[in-house]
Design a protein around this motif. Structure first.
Motif, PDB file in Angstrom:
ATOM      1  N   ASP A 103       0.830  -1.204   0.000  1.00  0.00           N
ATOM      2  CA  ASP A 103       0.000   0.000   0.000  1.00  0.00           C
ATOM      3  C   ASP A 103       0.865   1.255   0.000  1.00  0.00           C
ATOM      4  N   ARG A 104       1.928   1.284   0.807  1.00  0.00           N
ATOM      5  CA  ARG A 104       2.813   2.457   0.840  1.00  0.00           C
ATOM      6  C   ARG A 104       3.542   2.624  -0.477  1.00  0.00           C
ATOM      7  N   TRP A 105       3.936   1.523  -1.104  1.00  0.00           N
ATOM      8  CA  TRP A 105       4.618   1.592  -2.393  1.00  0.00           C
ATOM      9  C   TRP A 105       3.717   2.210  -3.449  1.00  0.00           C
ATOM     10  N   ILE A 106       2.466   1.780  -3.513  1.00  0.00           N
ATOM     11  CA  ILE A 106       1.537   2.347  -4.493  1.00  0.00           C
ATOM     12  C   ILE A 106       1.291   3.824  -4.201  1.00  0.00           C
ATOM     13  N   ALA A 107       1.151   4.184  -2.920  1.00  0.00           N
ATOM     14  CA  ALA A 107       0.857   5.572  -2.553  1.00  0.00           C
ATOM     15  C   ALA A 107       2.009   6.507  -2.900  1.00  0.00           C
ATOM     16  N   VAL A 108       3.243   6.036  -2.776  1.00  0.00           N
ATOM     17  CA  VAL A 108       4.404   6.903  -3.009  1.00  0.00           C
ATOM     18  C   VAL A 108       4.831   6.890  -4.475  1.00  0.00           C
ATOM     19  N   VAL A 109       4.866   5.722  -5.084  1.00  0.00           N
ATOM     20  CA  VAL A 109       5.345   5.605  -6.465  1.00  0.00           C
ATOM     21  C   VAL A 109       4.274   6.027  -7.469  1.00  0.00           C
ATOM     22  N   PHE A 110       2.999   5.742  -7.160  1.00  0.00           N
ATOM     23  CA  PHE A 110       1.893   6.117  -8.055  1.00  0.00           C
ATOM     24  C   PHE A 110       0.876   6.985  -7.309  1.00  0.00           C
ATOM     25  N   PRO A 111       1.270   8.176  -6.868  1.00  0.00           N
ATOM     26  CA  PRO A 111       0.363   8.978  -6.027  1.00  0.00           C
ATOM     27  C   PRO A 111      -0.908   9.418  -6.741  1.00  0.00           C
ATOM     28  N   LEU A 112      -0.819   9.714  -8.043  1.00  0.00           N
ATOM     29  CA  LEU A 112      -1.997  10.198  -8.766  1.00  0.00           C
ATOM     30  C   LEU A 112      -2.991   9.082  -9.074  1.00  0.00           C
ATOM     31  N   ARG A 113      -2.505   7.854  -9.105  1.00  0.00           N
ATOM     32  CA  ARG A 113      -3.387   6.719  -9.403  1.00  0.00           C
ATOM     33  C   ARG A 113      -3.655   5.853  -8.184  1.00  0.00           C
ATOM     34  N   TYR A 114      -3.291   6.346  -6.999  1.00  0.00           N
ATOM     35  CA  TYR A 114      -3.433   5.531  -5.786  1.00  0.00           C
ATOM     36  C   TYR A 114      -4.890   5.167  -5.518  1.00  0.00           C
ATOM     37  N   HIS A 115      -5.791   6.149  -5.605  1.00  0.00           N
ATOM     38  CA  HIS A 115      -7.188   5.902  -5.266  1.00  0.00           C
ATOM     39  C   HIS A 115      -7.879   4.973  -6.265  1.00  0.00           C
ATOM     40  N   SER A 116      -7.337   4.856  -7.454  1.00  0.00           N
ATOM     41  CA  SER A 116      -7.896   3.919  -8.417  1.00  0.00           C
ATOM     42  C   SER A 116      -7.251   2.539  -8.315  1.00  0.00           C
ATOM     43  N   LYS A 117      -6.001   2.492  -7.838  1.00  0.00           N
ATOM     44  CA  LYS A 117      -5.307   1.217  -7.718  1.00  0.00           C
ATOM     45  C   LYS A 117      -5.566   0.525  -6.385  1.00  0.00           C
ATOM     46  N   MET A 118      -5.781   1.303  -5.315  1.00  0.00           N
ATOM     47  CA  MET A 118      -5.978   0.727  -3.983  1.00  0.00           C
ATOM     48  C   MET A 118      -7.269   1.260  -3.391  1.00  0.00           C
ATOM     49  N   ARG A 119      -8.361   0.591  -3.724  1.00  0.00           N
ATOM     50  CA  ARG A 119      -9.667   0.934  -3.172  1.00  0.00           C
ATOM     51  C   ARG A 119      -9.997  -0.026  -2.024  1.00  0.00           C
ATOM     52  N   HIS A 120     -11.118   0.231  -1.369  1.00  0.00           N
ATOM     53  CA  HIS A 120     -11.489  -0.614  -0.241  1.00  0.00           C
ATOM     54  C   HIS A 120     -11.731  -2.059  -0.689  1.00  0.00           C
ATOM     55  N   LYS A 121     -12.306  -2.233  -1.867  1.00  0.00           N
ATOM     56  CA  LYS A 121     -12.530  -3.603  -2.338  1.00  0.00           C
ATOM     57  C   LYS A 121     -11.215  -4.284  -2.707  1.00  0.00           C
ATOM     58  N   ASP A 122     -10.229  -3.497  -3.168  1.00  0.00           N
ATOM     59  CA  ASP A 122      -8.911  -4.074  -3.433  1.00  0.00           C
ATOM     60  C   ASP A 122      -8.240  -4.505  -2.132  1.00  0.00           C
ATOM     61  N   ALA A 123      -8.370  -3.652  -1.106  1.00  0.00           N
ATOM     62  CA  ALA A 123      -7.815  -4.010   0.196  1.00  0.00           C
ATOM     63  C   ALA A 123      -8.505  -5.243   0.772  1.00  0.00           C
ATOM     64  N   ALA A 124      -9.834  -5.341   0.576  1.00  0.00           N
ATOM     65  CA  ALA A 124     -10.562  -6.515   1.051  1.00  0.00           C
ATOM     66  C   ALA A 124     -10.098  -7.780   0.321  1.00  0.00           C
ATOM     67  N   PHE A 125      -9.785  -7.650  -0.971  1.00  0.00           N
ATOM     68  CA  PHE A 125      -9.276  -8.799  -1.732  1.00  0.00           C
ATOM     69  C   PHE A 125      -7.916  -9.244  -1.192  1.00  0.00           C
TER      70      PHE A 125
END
Length: 357
Positions: A103-125
């Motif tokens: 999650d931290r890697w996606i947030a830092v490396v892909f900050p503009l696409r974080y909310h599309s790449k890591m949603r609540h359903k993705d976290a649940a998966f």
């Protein structure tokens, strides 16, 4: 009990108390602050906290009882249930740490696409995978009667008293630790090192802006300049310190126990019984460290704890540091060109020193 066993018993008791209090505090912050509940990493933190709490109340006290009484706490069926929980919760904890690093890697490396790449359903998966992974290994070990009381660790954990299935148990143990500890460690290293690389790049850009600001502010007070430089130095060190803490605590707590379990597979290699308890205590100590490493030392959780304490004591929250606020205002002054002159920026510094709010 000899002196070493008394010290180890006290150590286990301290770990239980610290782990219980710190993880409960994380849960209180999670329930109190709606912003934390809205964030996707909060799901991973919540799962990790629940695993640590269940491990604290179910396995650690029984290990303490086994260490004091020098025997199995309860019957075989009870010990198998506890061993199942120990295998499941420890595996789930390791994978939850790996999920937080992703999650931290996606947030830092892909900050503009974080909310599309890591949603609540993705976290649940992702959490669903951690539960399925943990449940599969612990269920197989329990069904094959590879869970029981282990004297070396004074706890109900993976154990194979039968010689007929020794080869299968060795293969299972190697696969189990390879796909839990080793996999989590690789994920932690890969993701956090990429995060560190991006963080250093951004720190370098901020440092250039800071130095340009200090050069333009020729009439700034020397003490303010020195504090700005110190803040710049702390910012460079902060990312490295955090990454080292994440990976270092994982290795320090889990590696001795996992290595001991692998060495134990070779009967020709003797293992000191006190070392078995020490390695188990180190693994348990991760449950006490996690609330501080992943939650309580973060600004949002510290602020929530402060708000809870102030609400209980009916006090107002203190204002931020004057020097830190001044550095931030000066950076905004030159990054966004407001005000537009050096003299106006100096006036802003004087007003900030006299009125921090």
């Amino acid at each position: 009990m000899d002196t070493a066993e008394v010290i180890l018993s006290v150590l286990v008791a301290v770990i239980i108390i610290v782990s219980l209090l710190s993880n409960v505090l994380v849960l209180i912050c999670f329930l109190y602050n709606p912003e934390i509940r809205k964030q996707v990493p909060g799901l991973f933190t919540l799962n990790l906290t629940f695993c640590n709490l269940l491990l604290t109340v179910s396995n650690m006290p029984l290990t303490l009882v086994g260490l004091v009484n020098k025997g199995q706490p309860g019957g075989d069926s009870f010990c198998q249930i506890v061993g199942f929980l120990e295998t499941f919760l420890s595996t789930n904890s390791m994978l939850s740490m790996a999920a937080l690093s992703i999650d931290r890697w996606i947030a830092v490396v892909f900050p503009l696409r974080y909310h599309s790449k890591m949603r609540h359903k993705d976290a649940a998966f992702v959490l669903g995978y951690t539960w399925a992974h943990s449940m599969s290994f612990s269920t197989v070990a329990t069904c094959l009667s590879w869970v029981g009381y282990h004297r070396l660790y004074a706890s109900c954990t993976l154990s194979n008293p039968r010689a007929s299935s020794r080869t299968q148990f060795v293969i299972f143990t190697v696969f189990f630790h390879s796909f839990t500890f080793l996999l989590s460690f690789i994920v932690l290293c890969v993701t956090y090192l990429k995060v560190l690389k991006v963080a250093r790049f951004h720190c370098k850009r901020i440092d250039i802006i800071t130095m340009q600001t200090l050069v333009l502010l020729v009439d700034i007070h020397p003490s303010v300049r020195q504090r700005c430089l110190e803040e710049q130095k702390r910012r460079r060190q902060r990312a490295t310190r955090k990454i080292s803490t994440f990976i270092g605590t994982f290795m320090l707590c889990f590696a001795p126990y996992v290595i001991t379990r692998i060495v134990e597979l070779f009967p020709a290699v003797p293992i000191n019984p006190h070392w078995g308890i020490v390695s188990k205590c180190l693994a348990y100590s991760k449950a006490a460290c996690d609330p501080f490493v992943y939650s309580l030392l973060r600004h949002q959780y510290r602020k929530t704890c402060t708000d809870i304490i102030n609400r209980l004591l009916k006090r107002t929250r203190a204002n931020p540091s004057t020097a830190l606020l001044l550095c931030r205002k000066m950076l905004l002054c030159f990054v966004y060109r407001v005000p537009t002159t050096t003299h106006q920026c100096s006036e802003l510094a004087v007003r900030t020193m006299s009125n921090p709010a």
